[in-house]
Design an enzyme around this catalytic site. Structure first.
Site, PDB file in Angstrom:
ATOM      1  N   GLU A  42     -13.596  -4.293  10.700  1.00  0.00           N
ATOM      2  CA  GLU A  42     -13.788  -3.866  12.098  1.00  0.00           C
ATOM      3  C   GLU A  42     -15.097  -4.451  12.633  1.00  0.00           C
ATOM      4  OE1 GLU A  42     -13.492   0.425  12.538  1.00  0.00           O
ATOM      5  OE2 GLU A  42     -14.875   0.363  14.247  1.00  0.00           O
ATOM      6  N   ARG A  46     -20.934  -3.659  19.919  1.00  0.00           N
ATOM      7  CA  ARG A  46     -22.208  -2.990  20.201  1.00  0.00           C
ATOM      8  C   ARG A  46     -23.333  -3.971  20.471  1.00  0.00           C
ATOM      9  NH1 ARG A  46     -22.292   1.405  15.396  1.00  0.00           N
ATOM     10  NH2 ARG A  46     -20.102   1.939  15.645  1.00  0.00           N
ATOM     11  N   THR A  70     -15.712   0.477  18.438  1.00  0.00           N
ATOM     12  CA  THR A  70     -16.547   0.888  19.576  1.00  0.00           C
ATOM     13  C   THR A  70     -15.949   0.352  20.886  1.00  0.00           C
ATOM     14  OG1 THR A  70     -18.408   0.584  18.027  1.00  0.00           O
ATOM     15  CG2 THR A  70     -18.950   1.324  20.228  1.00  0.00           C
ATOM     16  N   LYS A 130      -8.904   8.052  14.313  1.00  0.00           N
ATOM     17  CA  LYS A 130     -10.176   8.003  13.603  1.00  0.00           C
ATOM     18  C   LYS A 130     -10.725   9.434  13.606  1.00  0.00           C
ATOM     19  CE  LYS A 130     -14.803   6.102  14.499  1.00  0.00           C
ATOM     20  NZ  LYS A 130     -15.538   4.853  14.733  1.00  0.00           N
TER      21      LYS A 130
HETATM   22  C1  3PG Z   1     -18.685   4.167  13.647  1.00  0.00           C
HETATM   23  O1  3PG Z   1     -18.866   3.440  14.587  1.00  0.00           O
HETATM   24  O2  3PG Z   1     -17.562   4.421  13.228  1.00  0.00           O
HETATM   25  C2  3PG Z   1     -19.863   4.808  12.989  1.00  0.00           C
HETATM   26  O3  3PG Z   1     -21.033   4.556  13.667  1.00  0.00           O
HETATM   27  C3  3PG Z   1     -19.995   4.388  11.584  1.00  0.00           C
HETATM   28  O4  3PG Z   1     -20.722   5.341  10.933  1.00  0.00           O
HETATM   29  P1  3PG Z   1     -21.591   4.948   9.672  1.00  0.00           P
HETATM   30  O5  3PG Z   1     -22.632   3.984  10.180  1.00  0.00           O
HETATM   31  O6  3PG Z   1     -22.187   6.248   9.215  1.00  0.00           O
HETATM   32  O7  3PG Z   1     -20.717   4.318   8.657  1.00  0.00           O
END
Ligand code: 3PG
Length: 213
Positions: A42, A46, A70, A130
């Site tokens: 993924e 961002r 995101t 999710k």
């Molecule tokens: C996401 O975008 O799914 C989370 O920010 C990921 O979380 P993590 O950095 O704790 O893995």
């Protein structure tokens, strides 16, 4: 959810997050993940260069399944699909993102953290979600409770997952895969230490196989 993503996640139910800085680095990170045995990746939207990076990774590594994370708006979903994303992940549930993803034939994972949100997604016809932010939203115990009522839903918990708690989530049959950024540490990438990324991916594969086999 399409069969391709299911068939790839079946043997290895872990989805690493890539926070892309530039196309070359993003490709190297994705290659390192593939070398460690993770094929579903993924790329999160961002950074300013995220769409460009997503397109570069998707084009360079057709053997991997590259999705976009995101994804906050219809426009994000459209750009991600145009860039070659093969699945769409959102932190929350937004109907326009779901609508655009499905119109483009892409599996979509909207983020849910409560029964009300999961029910809203379920009533949009979604059966993949999710669970975010997994550790803060109640962890495996909360997911178990949600799974007992949303019996036909597969979840992808993300947020606070690491090699230390991966097995706790994968022990739940309703978990399609776990997502996370622990596999792509910014410090290692900044130092050009892609071997560390491969090692972390390989470690996750071992944990997943042990709990799922
Ligand atoms: C996401 O975008 O799914 C989370 O920010 C990921 O979380 P993590 O950095 O704790 O893995």
């Amino acid at each position: 959810m399409n069969e391709l993503i299911e068939s790839k996640l079946g043997p290895c139910p872990v989805v690493p997050l890539v926070v892309p800085s530039d196309p070359e680095t993003a490709i190297r990170v994705a290659r390192a993940l593939l070398a460690g045995g993770l094929e579903v990746i993924e790329v999160v939207l961002r950074t300013d260069a995220a769409i460009e990076c997503l397109a570069a990774v998707a084009e360079s590594l057709p053997e991997a399944m590259i999705g976009a994370g995101t994804v906050l708006s219809r426009e994000h979903a459209r750009k991600a699909a145009d860039a070659g994303a093969r699945f769409i992940v959102s932190p929350g549930l937004h109907e326009a993102v779901v609508d655009e993803s499905l119109a483009r034939g892409l599996p979509v994972f909207p983020g849910v953290a409560t029964a009300t949100e999961a029910q809203a997604a379920w009533n949009l016809g979604l059966r993949t979600m999710k669970f975010f932010p997994a550790s803060l939203a109640g962890g495996p115990a909360m997911l178990k409770a949600l799974s007992s009522v949303f019996r036909d839903v597969k979840f992808m918990p993300t947020g606070g997952i690491s090699a230390g708690n991966l097995a706790d989530y994968l022990a739940l049959p309703s978990v399609l895969a776990c997502g996370g950024s622990w596999l792509t540490p910014g410090s290692a990438i900044a130092q050009g230490n892609y071997q560390e990324v491969t090692n972390l991916a390989a470690e996750a594969v071992v944990i997943a196989k042990k709990i799922r086999d």
